[in-house]
Design an enzyme around this catalytic site. Structure first.
Site, PDB file in Angstrom:
ATOM      1  N   GLU A   1      44.938  52.453  44.480  1.00  0.00           N
ATOM      2  CA  GLU A   1      45.197  52.406  43.028  1.00  0.00           C
ATOM      3  C   GLU A   1      44.044  51.799  42.234  1.00  0.00           C
ATOM      4  O   GLU A   1      43.858  52.124  41.068  1.00  0.00           O
ATOM      5  CB  GLU A   1      46.487  51.633  42.732  1.00  0.00           C
ATOM      6  CG  GLU A   1      47.749  52.470  42.798  1.00  0.00           C
ATOM      7  CD  GLU A   1      47.779  53.625  41.791  1.00  0.00           C
ATOM      8  OE1 GLU A   1      47.360  53.422  40.637  1.00  0.00           O
ATOM      9  OE2 GLU A   1      48.210  54.729  42.163  1.00  0.00           O
ATOM     10  N   GLY A   2      43.279  50.896  42.848  1.00  0.00           N
ATOM     11  CA  GLY A   2      42.125  50.305  42.157  1.00  0.00           C
ATOM     12  C   GLY A   2      41.124  51.386  41.793  1.00  0.00           C
ATOM     13  O   GLY A   2      40.682  51.500  40.639  1.00  0.00           O
ATOM     14  N   HIS A   3      40.779  52.224  42.794  1.00  0.00           N
ATOM     15  CA  HIS A   3      39.867  53.335  42.530  1.00  0.00           C
ATOM     16  C   HIS A   3      40.471  54.289  41.493  1.00  0.00           C
ATOM     17  O   HIS A   3      39.791  54.781  40.598  1.00  0.00           O
ATOM     18  CB  HIS A   3      39.597  54.149  43.798  1.00  0.00           C
ATOM     19  CG  HIS A   3      38.972  53.370  44.916  1.00  0.00           C
ATOM     20  ND1 HIS A   3      39.672  53.004  46.042  1.00  0.00           N
ATOM     21  CD2 HIS A   3      37.714  52.903  45.081  1.00  0.00           C
ATOM     22  CE1 HIS A   3      38.866  52.358  46.859  1.00  0.00           C
ATOM     23  NE2 HIS A   3      37.664  52.273  46.309  1.00  0.00           N
TER      24      HIS A   3
ATOM     25  N   GLN B   1      36.390  45.129  38.231  1.00  0.00           N
ATOM     26  CA  GLN B   1      36.166  43.683  38.106  1.00  0.00           C
ATOM     27  C   GLN B   1      36.395  42.993  39.448  1.00  0.00           C
ATOM     28  O   GLN B   1      35.882  41.905  39.695  1.00  0.00           O
ATOM     29  CB  GLN B   1      37.110  43.140  37.020  1.00  0.00           C
ATOM     30  CG  GLN B   1      37.082  41.649  36.809  1.00  0.00           C
ATOM     31  CD  GLN B   1      35.733  41.155  36.288  1.00  0.00           C
ATOM     32  OE1 GLN B   1      34.993  41.901  35.654  1.00  0.00           O
ATOM     33  NE2 GLN B   1      35.409  39.901  36.582  1.00  0.00           N
TER      34      GLN B   1
HETATM   35  P1  AMP Z   1      34.631  50.493  46.869  1.00  0.00           P
HETATM   36  O1  AMP Z   1      35.076  51.829  47.339  1.00  0.00           O
HETATM   37  O2  AMP Z   1      35.330  49.350  47.517  1.00  0.00           O
HETATM   38  O3  AMP Z   1      33.159  50.342  46.770  1.00  0.00           O
HETATM   39  O4  AMP Z   1      35.139  50.417  45.367  1.00  0.00           O
HETATM   40  C1  AMP Z   1      34.734  51.379  44.431  1.00  0.00           C
HETATM   41  C2  AMP Z   1      34.994  50.859  43.055  1.00  0.00           C
HETATM   42  O5  AMP Z   1      36.361  50.539  42.914  1.00  0.00           O
HETATM   43  C3  AMP Z   1      34.230  49.581  42.771  1.00  0.00           C
HETATM   44  O6  AMP Z   1      33.747  49.611  41.445  1.00  0.00           O
HETATM   45  C4  AMP Z   1      35.260  48.530  42.956  1.00  0.00           C
HETATM   46  O7  AMP Z   1      35.003  47.369  42.181  1.00  0.00           O
HETATM   47  C5  AMP Z   1      36.490  49.230  42.455  1.00  0.00           C
HETATM   48  N1  AMP Z   1      37.672  48.588  43.015  1.00  0.00           N
HETATM   49  C6  AMP Z   1      37.909  48.309  44.319  1.00  0.00           C
HETATM   50  N2  AMP Z   1      39.081  47.667  44.443  1.00  0.00           N
HETATM   51  C7  AMP Z   1      39.583  47.527  43.189  1.00  0.00           C
HETATM   52  C8  AMP Z   1      40.759  46.943  42.658  1.00  0.00           C
HETATM   53  N3  AMP Z   1      41.671  46.371  43.435  1.00  0.00           N
HETATM   54  N4  AMP Z   1      40.926  46.990  41.332  1.00  0.00           N
HETATM   55  C9  AMP Z   1      40.019  47.581  40.520  1.00  0.00           C
HETATM   56  N5  AMP Z   1      38.898  48.148  40.967  1.00  0.00           N
HETATM   57  C10 AMP Z   1      38.680  48.119  42.287  1.00  0.00           C
END
Ligand code: AMP
Length: 498
Positions: free
Chosen positions: A272-274, A385
């Site tokens: 959900e973050g992504h 963030q």
């Molecule tokens: P990653 O795949 O972990 O490199 O994450 C890709 C993007 O998603 C990055 O900009 C992260 O900061 C963002 N991201 C990862 N986890 C979260 C989260 N729980 N909430 C918001 N954004 C996230």
């Protein structure tokens, strides 16, 4: 007031109507010694005709666009522009009820202009000579562009096999009803607008830009915000195009509608973050690109790189649901070809906190993000963030290298129990996950000492650091290890975003 008038250009559209009305009013036309010479000639001929006239009588023109200076060297002069388009087949009744712009430089000239307008059956108003361009632009939009709209609308009716002339009573009705706005945009029915766009793209692609500009202007009249063009197409967009090479991405983007491109860089294993980043990009950009690349350069340990969760097929499905247009999933060789040796190092910000525990990590991040920006050339790039230091490193790089991209940062998405979503959470056992919850509880104190105490009292989390970082906004950031999985989190100390 004036009795003898010579009309120059009496055979033209305006000239014939004006002459007929003046004759109806009992004025003496084409007199040898006129009191007024009225130039009804094409705009470009006014100056030449005026300069050839002997001084003495009033000289006036009926042009909307031409300044009074075109009547030089005469000083007894004015302009009367009937705000009406004339058909040659109809007579002076075309003047009835129309307005007229009167331009004059003296009270006497103004009275002469008003007299002439009223004698013609027009409703005069005063127009400053220097304001002609705006006035004339308004007149052109209202009259000439109505023809353009009729043509465009007629061509769409033809697509449907309907008679274009059926539009005319409708167009008149809009005027008679006082220009009341009705229809899908007034109702906020974007689905219908999306279907319009679809058929226009299929059958009359040349009308797409016109439709979009008009729809946007109409939305603003209705006090509504138009969704992005791509959102208007709703779920009918189909799966995203998956590109493996820089070349593929560039060709694919070149063939798409103009408008801002949004880039969401990810390592995949979407949660959900992504998805919150993808949705924000979808709402704000015409084209959304998601990169899916487990970047070896940002992993110091090969074991960590190897066990990083990967599921491209599921990620592409989720990307489709979020309305992504293009997934860029390159190989490591594509991003780091043989002989690669150009690195971006954000020296100070990249070496504190996470940088201390993961040497080279931010060098890998900054390098790959710069390369992605160069390949995709987005107007906006989206980060979470959750990785506050990564945001800060990218912000510094964008400033330092004067990159032309807007950095958009979205709040951390958490599970209901407070654990920040992370692809690495999948690697936690149930027990480790339970223990990991303490990290957010500790940071939520927003006090580094208190947070360290909470963590020290917890069972079995190895703490790498808990520190206040002077970012934009400042955050209390922490990193812990639960078993062999490293987790990071932070809470902003200013503002209300998490
Ligand atoms: P990653 O795949 O972990 O490199 O994450 C890709 C993007 O998603 C990055 O900009 C992260 O900061 C963002 N991201 C990862 N986890 C979260 C989260 N729980 N909430 C918001 N954004 C996230």
């Amino acid at each position: 007031m004036i009795e003898r008038i010579r009309v120059v250009g009496a055979g033209g559209r305006a000239g014939s109507v004006v002459s007929a009305r003046l004759a109806e009013q009992g004025l003496v036309l084409d007199a040898d010694e006129p009191e007024l010479v009225l130039l009804c000639v094409p705009d470009r001929a006014i100056a030449e005709v005026a300069s050839a006239l002997a001084p003495g009588p009033w000289i006036a023109h009926v042009s909307g666009a031409t300044p009074l200076a075109a009547l030089d060297p005469h000083t007894r002069r004015f302009g009367v522009h009937p705000l009406q388009s004339f058909a040659k087949t109809r007579g002076p009744e075309q003047l009835d009820g129309a307005w007229a712009a009167v331009s004059a430089e003296s009270e006497e000239a103004r009275s002469a202009g008003f007299w002439l307008a009223e004698t013609l059956g027009l409703r005069p108003f005063e127009l400053a000579d220097r304001s002609r361009a705006a006035y004339h632009a308004g007149a052109a939009v209202a009259s000439n562009y109505l023809v353009t709209l009729r043509e465009a609308a007629g061509s769409l009716l033809e697509c449907a096999g309907a008679p274009p002339e059926a539009l005319e009573p409708l167009m008149r009705g809009v005027i008679d009803n006082g220009f009341e706005l009705t229809g899908p945009i007034a109702r906020g029915d974007w689905e219908t607008v999306g279907r319009h766009l679809e058929v226009i793209r299929e059958q009359r692609p040349a009308l797409e830009d016109l439709y979009l500009v008009l729809a946007e202007a109409t939305a603003s009249i209705a006090g509504r915000t138009m969704p992005s063009n791509r959102l208007l197409q709703g779920a009918r967009s189909g799966p995203p195009r998956v590109c493996r090479t820089t070349q593929d991405v560039r060709v694919e983007l070149a063939g798409r509608a103009s408008g801002p491109v949004g880039l969401v860089p990810t390592l995949g294993s979407l949660h959900e973050g992504h998805l919150s980043l993808l949705r924000a990009a979808r709402a704000e950009c015409e084209t959304v690109v998601m990169s899916l690349f487990v970047n070896p350069a940002q992993f110091a340990e090969t074991a960590d790189l190897r066990r990083y969760p990967r599921d491209e097929a599921r990620d592409v499905e989720l990307a489709e649901e979020a309305g992504v247009d293009l997934v860029f999933a390159p190989s490591a060789d594509e991003m780091y070809p043989d002989g690669f040796q150009t690195w971006v190092e954000v020296t100070e910000l990249g070496s504190i906190l996470e940088g201390k525990f993961r040497p080279g990590h931010f060098r890998g991040v900054a390098t790959v993000v710069l390369k992605l920006l160069s390949i995709v050339r987005p107007a906006r790039v989206y980060f979470g963030q959750k990785d506050a230091q990564q945001v800060e490193v990218i912000r510094r790089m964008i400033r330092d290298l004067a990159l032309e991209v807007e950095l958009r940062v979205l709040p951390t998405v958490r599970d209901p129990d407070g654990l920040a979503l992370s692809s690495r959470n999948a690697l936690l056992s149930a027990d480790e996950r339970n223990r990991a919850l303490v990290l957010h509880r500790a940071l939520a104190t927003r006090d580094p000492d208190a947070a360290r105490r909470v963590l020290a009292e917890s069972n079995g989390l190895a703490v790498d650091y808990v520190e206040v970082a002077d970012f934009e906004p400042p955050v209390l950031a922490g990193a812990v290890r639960a078993g062999s999985t490293r987790l990071i989190d932070n809470v902003p100390l200013e503002g209300d975003s998490e």
